[in-house]
Design a protein around this motif. Structure first.
Motif, PDB file in Angstrom:
ATOM      1  N   PHE A  26      48.210 120.013 -12.292  1.00  0.00           N
ATOM      2  CA  PHE A  26      47.139 119.821 -13.238  1.00  0.00           C
ATOM      3  C   PHE A  26      47.466 118.990 -14.770  1.00  0.00           C
ATOM      4  O   PHE A  26      46.923 118.042 -15.085  1.00  0.00           O
ATOM      5  N   LEU A  27      47.860 120.029 -15.843  1.00  0.00           N
ATOM      6  CA  LEU A  27      48.092 119.938 -16.841  1.00  0.00           C
ATOM      7  C   LEU A  27      48.775 118.764 -16.531  1.00  0.00           C
ATOM      8  O   LEU A  27      48.960 117.701 -17.704  1.00  0.00           O
ATOM      9  N   LEU A  28      50.082 118.562 -16.023  1.00  0.00           N
ATOM     10  CA  LEU A  28      51.369 117.661 -16.062  1.00  0.00           C
ATOM     11  C   LEU A  28      50.423 116.198 -16.238  1.00  0.00           C
ATOM     12  O   LEU A  28      50.842 115.028 -16.012  1.00  0.00           O
ATOM     13  N   ASN A  29      49.667 116.199 -14.967  1.00  0.00           N
ATOM     14  CA  ASN A  29      48.725 114.786 -14.321  1.00  0.00           C
ATOM     15  C   ASN A  29      47.878 114.792 -15.654  1.00  0.00           C
ATOM     16  O   ASN A  29      47.820 113.220 -16.077  1.00  0.00           O
ATOM     17  N   VAL A  34      49.226 109.265 -20.771  1.00  0.00           N
ATOM     18  CA  VAL A  34      50.106 108.181 -21.507  1.00  0.00           C
ATOM     19  C   VAL A  34      49.511 107.528 -21.142  1.00  0.00           C
ATOM     20  O   VAL A  34      49.681 105.621 -21.616  1.00  0.00           O
ATOM     21  N   LEU A  35      49.161 107.211 -19.588  1.00  0.00           N
ATOM     22  CA  LEU A  35      48.960 105.648 -19.270  1.00  0.00           C
ATOM     23  C   LEU A  35      47.502 105.290 -19.817  1.00  0.00           C
ATOM     24  O   LEU A  35      46.890 103.754 -18.826  1.00  0.00           O
ATOM     25  N   GLY A  36      46.524 105.929 -20.355  1.00  0.00           N
ATOM     26  CA  GLY A  36      44.958 105.249 -20.505  1.00  0.00           C
ATOM     27  C   GLY A  36      44.332 105.475 -19.356  1.00  0.00           C
ATOM     28  O   GLY A  36      43.011 104.366 -19.163  1.00  0.00           O
ATOM     29  N   LEU A  37      44.285 106.150 -17.961  1.00  0.00           N
ATOM     30  CA  LEU A  37      43.565 106.298 -16.915  1.00  0.00           C
ATOM     31  C   LEU A  37      42.241 107.648 -16.898  1.00  0.00           C
ATOM     32  O   LEU A  37      42.740 108.082 -17.729  1.00  0.00           O
ATOM     33  N   SER A  38      41.780 107.091 -15.776  1.00  0.00           N
ATOM     34  CA  SER A  38      40.081 108.389 -16.336  1.00  0.00           C
ATOM     35  C   SER A  38      40.624 109.233 -15.040  1.00  0.00           C
ATOM     36  O   SER A  38      39.948 109.658 -14.614  1.00  0.00           O
ATOM     37  N   SER A  39      41.266 108.642 -14.460  1.00  0.00           N
ATOM     38  CA  SER A  39      41.628 109.611 -12.884  1.00  0.00           C
ATOM     39  C   SER A  39      42.712 109.355 -11.991  1.00  0.00           C
ATOM     40  O   SER A  39      43.237 108.318 -12.685  1.00  0.00           O
TER      41      SER A  39
END
Length: 600
Positions: free
Chosen positions: A140-143, A149-154
C-alpha cells in the motif's frame, strides 16, 4: 534469372515464418470478438455466456500456432514470448477492456486502503479489523508513493490493469527459474504456457498477494540460478558457467557476496507486504536445503528470511500475531482440518457453480497428477529444485487453514514447479537432448495441443464463471460513490453482501454492516423477516444515527451464485423497506438503489 531468385527467396521467407502467422491472426480475431459484447447478458456462468465464438476461435488459433512455433527450432524464442504474452492478454486483459469499471470487491477494498493511507500520512486510521494493513503496509505504501510521483488521486486509475500487467511481469522470473535447470526450449516454453493455462486461483488482482507472489518468483529465480550443476537437468551446465568436469558434477560452490543483497531486499519487501508469502519463502528455501549440494547456496538467504520474518513479527506485526497466537497453535494440532477447510460445500451454490466447482477441482487434480507422473516417469526431474518447490507448500498447508484458503494458496505456490514438470513430462529429455523418435512420437505430437486446449478450457470455466458478481456497472459505481459522499460522518452503511464497489471508501468515517457476514441468528431472521433483521444488524449503533442501505445488481448475483442466502434476499429486502415508514429512497438508477433510515 534475378526474378526467379527473388521469387524463390520470398517463397523461402514465407515458409520460414508461416508458423508465426497464427499469432497476429489470433490477436486480430480476439480484438474483433470484443466488439459489441453484451455484458448485461451475463448469467450464472459469467463471461462464458457472452463471449462470442470468434473469441474461442482466437484461443484455438493461438494455441495451435504456439505448438507449431515450439516445434520449429529455426524461429527465435521471441516468437514464443509473443505467443505467451498474447495468451496473457486474451485471458487477463479481456475483462479490463470490456468492463467500464474496476472488477472484484477486494480490489476496491485495497483501493480504499491506499486512499486512506494517502490522506493520513501512510497510516490506516481508526483501523479496527483493518489494522492488519498497518502491520503489513509495504504494498500500500508503494502505491501511495506511485500516486504522489504520478500526481494521481487514487489507484483506481490503473488498478484494473493489474491482472494482465502482473502476469506479464511474471514471465521473466519464470523463464529464469526454468532455464536454471534446462536449456531445452520445448520444456521451458511448454512449462510457461502450462503455468498460465492452469493458474485459475485469481490472486492476480490489485492486492498484496499478487505483488508478493511476483517478488517470491524473483527471489527463487535468483537462488536457483546459483545452485550447483547436479541440481540441473542431466548434462547441462550451470547457466553462464563452463560445464562441471568433476566426477559427479557437484563440486561447484559459489559464494554470495554482494549478490545476496538483492535477495534480502526482495525478502524484506515481501515480509513487509504480506503475511503468508514470507512463510512460503522460508518453506521453499528450507526444502531446497535438504540436498547437501545446495546448502552453501541456500543457507544464507534462508537465514536472512528467517531473521527478517522474525524481526518483523516481533515488532511491527506483533499486535496481530499476539492476538491470533492461540488460533495458530490450535491449527497445528489439526492438519487434516486445515487441508479439508478448502473443500467447501457446493450444495447451496447455483447448479452452474456446482459444475464450476467440480471443474476447479478436476483441473487442480489433473495438474497435480501430471506433475507427480513426471516425477515418476522422468527420474532426472527428481534431482532438480522443482521436486522440492513442488512440495514446499505442504508444511504450511498442514499447519494452518488461512481462513479456508490455504489449499488454494498451496496450489498457487506449487504452480511454477508444476508447470515445469508437466513440460518435462510431455517432452522426454535424455541428458539434455530430445529422445530419439519412436512410433509414439506422432500421437504424442497430436496430443500436446489437445492437452493444452483442455487445460485452457478448465481455466476459462474457473476464471470467468463468477463475473456476474465480480463485474460492476457504471451505475453501481455511481450509486456507491453517491452514498459514500453523502453519508455524514458517523453514519452506518449497510449492504447485503460485500459486492459493492467502493463500500470501504472512507470506512473510518462510517459504521459498516454486511448482512451476509452477520451472526447466523440475524441471517436466519433476514430470510424470515428482512426488515427486522436489518434493524437488528445495526443494533450496536447509537439510536438516532442515520443509516444507508444499498441494494444492487452484483449483490443479487453474489447470492445467486454462492447460495449464502436465498437468491431473492436483495429483492425481498427492497420490497420490505420500500413500503416501511421511515425508509426514504434517496438514490436510484438501473442497477442500484440507496435507502436512508434512522437507527432506532
Amino acid at each position: 534469372m534475378a526474378g526467379a531468385v527473388s521469387v524463390s527467396a520470398v517463397s523461402v521467407g514465407v515458409r520460414r515464418y508461416a508458423p508465426c502467422a497464427p499469432l497476429p491472426v489470433a490477436m486480430v480475431l480476439w480484438l474483433l470478438s470484443l466488439r459489441n459484447v453484451d455484458l448485461g447478458g451475463m448469467g450464472a456462468l459469467g463471461l462464458l455466456q457472452v463471449l462470442p465464438a470468434l473469441y474461442w476461435i482466437a484461443v484455438i488459433v493461438l494455441t495451435v500456432g504456439f505448438v507449431v512455433t515450439l516445434r520449429t527450432p529455426r524461429l527465435g524464442q521471441g516468437w514464443l514470448a509473443g505467443y505467451v504474452l498474447a495468451l496473457i492478454a486474451i485471458i487477463h486483459a479481456t475483462p479490463t477492456l470490456l468492463y467500464p469499471t474496476l472488477r472484484y470487491a477486494w480490489a476496491w477494498k485495497h483501493v480504499a486502503i491506499v486512499d486512506a493511507m494517502l490522506h493520513h500520512n501512510g497510516l490506516v486510521p481508526n483501523a479496527g479489523d483493518l489494522d492488519i494493513y498497518n502491520q503489513w503496509p509495504g504494498f500500500f505504501l508503494l502505491n501511495v508513493a506511485v500516486l504522489k510521483v504520478l500526481g494521481l488521486s487514487s489507484p483506481v486509475a490503473y488498478a484494473a490493469w493489474t491482472p494482465p500487467f502482473a502476469n506479464a511481469l511474471m514471465l521473466v522470473p519464470l523463464l529464469l527459474i526454468y532455464r536454471s535447470v534446462t536449456t531445452d526450449r520445448r520444456i521451458v516454453w511448454t512449462g510457461v504456457w502450462i503455468y498460465y493455462s492452469v493458474s485459475w486461483i485469481g490472486q492476480d488482482y490489485f492486492s498484496p498477494q499478487a505483488f508478493a507472489f511476483l517478488l517470491y518468483a524473483w527471489l527463487m529465480a535468483l537462488v536457483l540460478r546459483r545452485l550447483p550443476a547436479l541440481a540441473r537437468a542431466p548434462g547441462e551446465p550451470a547457466p553462464g558457467r563452463p560445464p562441471d568436469r568433476s566426477a559427479h558434477g557437484a563440486r561447484w560452490h559459489g559464494g554470495w557476496g554482494w549478490s545476496l543483497v538483492p535477495v534480502l531486499l526482495l525478502d524484506a519487501v515481501i515480509v513487509s507486504s504480506h503475511q503468508l508469502t514470507p512463510l512460503m519463502v522460508i518453506s521453499g528455501l528450507a526444502l531446497l536445503m535438504i540436498p547437501r549440494r545446495n546448502r552453501r547456496v541456500v543457507l544464507p538467504p534462508l537465514v536472512g528470511a528467517l531473521v527478517l520474518t522474525a524481526v518483523w513479527g516481533a515488532t511491527v506485526a506483533r499486535p496481530y500475531l499476539s492476538a491470533n497466537l492461540g488460533t495458530f497453535v490450535s491449527s497445528l494440532a489439526s492438519p487434516d482440518g486445515n487441508v479439508a477447510s478448502g473443500f467447501r460445500s457446493l450444495g447451496s451454490a447455483a447448479p452452474e457453480q456446482v459444475l464450476v466447482g467440480f471443474v476447479d477441482r478436476g483441473l487442480s487434480g489433473t495438474v497435480l497428477l501430471l506433475a507427480v507422473a513426471c516425477l515418476v516417469l522422468r527420474p532426472w526431474t527428481r534431482h532438480t529444485p522443482f521436486f522440492w518447490l513442488f512440495f514446499s507448500p505442504l508444511p504450511l498447508l498442514a499447519a494452518n487453514a488461512y481462513g479456508g484458503e490455504m489449499l488454494f494458496r498451496a496450489y498457487m505456490f506449487s504452480l511454477p514447479a508444476a508447470g515445469f514438470l508437466i513440460g518435462a513430462l510431455v517432452h522426454p529429455n535424455r541428458r539434455g537432448r530430445e529422445a530419439a523418435p519412436t512410433r509414439w512420437s506422432g500421437p504424442r505430437k497430436a496430443l500436446l495441443p489437445v492437452l493444452m486446449l483442455a487445460l485452457l478450457a478448465g481455466l476459462f470455466f474457473s476464471y470467468d464463471s463468477k463475473e456476474a458478481m465480480n463485474y460492476y456497472t457504471s451505475d453501481e459505481v455511481a450509486a456507491a460513490s453517491w452514498m459514500i459522499r453523502n453519508a455524514p460522518p458517523g453514519a452506518a452503511i449497510v449492504a447485503v453482501t460485500g459486492a459493492v464497489p467502493g463500500l470501504d471508501e472512507r470506512y473510518y468515517e462510517h459504521y459498516e454492516v454486511v448482512l451476509v457476514s452477520t451472526p447466523p441468528a440475524i441471517q436466519q431472521l433476514l430470510v424470515a423477516d428482512p426488515r427486522s433483521a436489518l434493524f437488528y444488524s445495526v443494533g450496536f449503533v447509537k439510536p438516532g444515527t442515520p443509516a444507508y442501505l444499498i441494494l444492487s445488481r452484483a449483490q443479487t448475483w453474489e447470492l445467486r451464485l454462492t447460495g449464502e442466502l436465498p437468491a431473492d434476499t436483495v429483492a425481498r429486502l427492497g420490497d420490505a423497506v420500500s413500503v416501511t415508514p421511515g425508509f426514504t429512497l434517496v438514490y436510484r438508477n438501473a442497477d442500484a438503489s440507496v435507502y436512508r433510515f434512522v437507527v432506532s
